[in-house]
Structure formats: structure tokens, C-alpha cells
Design a protein around this motif. Sequence first.
Motif, PDB file in Angstrom:
ATOM      1  N   ASN A 113      -7.361 -34.164  16.524  1.00 42.45           N
ATOM      2  CA  ASN A 113      -8.781 -33.950  16.251  1.00 42.45           C
ATOM      3  C   ASN A 113      -9.038 -32.594  15.608  1.00 42.45           C
ATOM      4  OD1 ASN A 113      -9.373 -36.471  17.333  1.00 42.45           O
ATOM      5  ND2 ASN A 113      -9.650 -35.652  19.393  1.00 42.45           N
ATOM      6  N   ILE A 114      -8.261 -31.567  15.990  1.00 45.86           N
ATOM      7  CA  ILE A 114      -8.370 -30.267  15.322  1.00 45.86           C
ATOM      8  C   ILE A 114      -7.982 -30.408  13.855  1.00 45.86           C
ATOM      9  CG2 ILE A 114      -7.344 -27.954  15.166  1.00 45.86           C
ATOM     10  CD1 ILE A 114      -7.244 -27.944  18.234  1.00 45.86           C
ATOM     11  N   HIS A 115      -6.916 -31.156  13.583  1.00 48.75           N
ATOM     12  CA  HIS A 115      -6.507 -31.376  12.190  1.00 48.75           C
ATOM     13  C   HIS A 115      -7.576 -32.136  11.407  1.00 48.75           C
ATOM     14  CE1 HIS A 115      -1.930 -30.914  13.176  1.00 48.75           C
ATOM     15  NE2 HIS A 115      -2.594 -29.777  13.192  1.00 48.75           N
ATOM     16  N   MET A 116      -8.392 -32.927  12.108  1.00 47.19           N
ATOM     17  CA  MET A 116      -9.455 -33.676  11.448  1.00 47.19           C
ATOM     18  C   MET A 116     -10.487 -32.749  10.819  1.00 47.19           C
ATOM     19  SD  MET A 116     -11.211 -37.016  13.203  1.00 47.19           S
ATOM     20  CE  MET A 116      -9.690 -37.344  14.105  1.00 47.19           C
ATOM     21  N   LEU A 117     -10.567 -31.513  11.309  1.00 48.21           N
ATOM     22  CA  LEU A 117     -11.487 -30.545  10.716  1.00 48.21           C
ATOM     23  C   LEU A 117     -11.197 -30.354   9.228  1.00 48.21           C
ATOM     24  CD1 LEU A 117     -11.425 -27.819  13.530  1.00 48.21           C
ATOM     25  CD2 LEU A 117     -13.285 -29.434  13.067  1.00 48.21           C
TER      26      LEU A 117
END
Length: 213
Positions: free
Chosen positions: A114-118
Motif C-alpha cells: 500500500n505504501i508503494h501504491m502512493l
Amino acid sequence: MTSKRVFIYAGGEIDPISIKSIKQDDYIIGADRGALFLVDNGIKPHISVGDFDSVNAEEFARIQGFSDEILSCDAVNKDLTDTELAFDIAIEQQPTEIIMVGVSGSRLDHTLGNIHMLLRGLEQQISCFIWDRNNYITLTDSTHIVEDRGYTYASLLALSPEVTGINLEGFLYPLENATLKMGQSLGVSNRLVEAKGTIHIASGLLLVIQSKD
């Protein structure tokens, strides 16, 4: 462009205070058990998505009855997590800002994903944030204003091999034309000394994490 915000509520760690920030014009997405949290707190999702494998039949019926729309998928034969399904819908709304709540927690694989989704938001020129009880996280590749949200620390971590030309204003430990490489801790546990701090970078991807114990 008219400012438009999308809130995504997923099934991870949720700060209940976050619902006080929801405004009437915000678009609300509930992902799996995050939809149940919204329903339990009287917030009507515009759409609830996911496989809903973390709720029972009675809870799912409540979600169905209180959501404007339901997008249900098979728990096994799917390629995307519930959060990414919600994120895709959020991007379709063409917002200026996406705030993700309940997308961090004990599952490190989900949290990192989810952090990479940023990055996907950044590529679409959408400001994206992750919010939980102890952290407020975003990603920048240029200039970012860090507001005092009541967190103790403001940490900077490279999400690309290196981040160059870092300049900080309004922080306890200023940086001038600095470089951060992935794996370095130079930017960890800084603090705001003003109501707002400004981060400028020349190149790279920089995670900005406001946190507290």
C-alpha cells in the motif's frame, strides 16, 4: 480544477479520529472490513468493494444495506488486493487527493504494497496519504509542505536508489542540497519547529512519514 477528495477505508489499523475529517463532498470507498467500520460509524460508503471474507453474513448484509453500491469479487480468483481495487476506483474519480485509512497493520506485505501504491497516485499527479493512529505517510518527487498534525517526528526515507537536492525549511535538523540513498537513516526522526515545514528535492522519490510512539 475543482478540489475533490476520496477516502478509502480498508480493514487494517484505523484511527477513529479520521472520520471527523470527512466532508460532505468527499467520495467514500469501503474496502472489505473497512466498509463495516464506516457503516458502524454512520458513514455511508458511495461504494464498498472486496471479497468480504473478513465479515460474516450478517455484517455483509448491513454493508449491502447501507452502501450506495457494492462491488464484490471472488476471494480466491482475483489478481488485486481489496485495497488496490478500491484505489483503482478512487483514481477513476479523478480526485486531487486520496486519503487511505486502515491500509497498514500487522501484515507487512500489505502495508508495504500500500505504501508503494502512493507512487501510482504521484504518477497521476494526485496527492495520496496513508493515515493510521501512529503515522501519516506520503510520497513526493518535488516540493511538499508538511503540516503539524500532532505527530512527534517527521522522517524522510528514499524510495528510489537516491534522492538528490534535498532542502528542508522549518525543521529542527535542516538539510541543504543533501542526498539520501536507499538504506540510509540520515532523515529519520527529524522534527518540525514551525507550524509547517517545507521539503524541496531535485530528483528521486522521497517518503515523508510523520509518526509518534
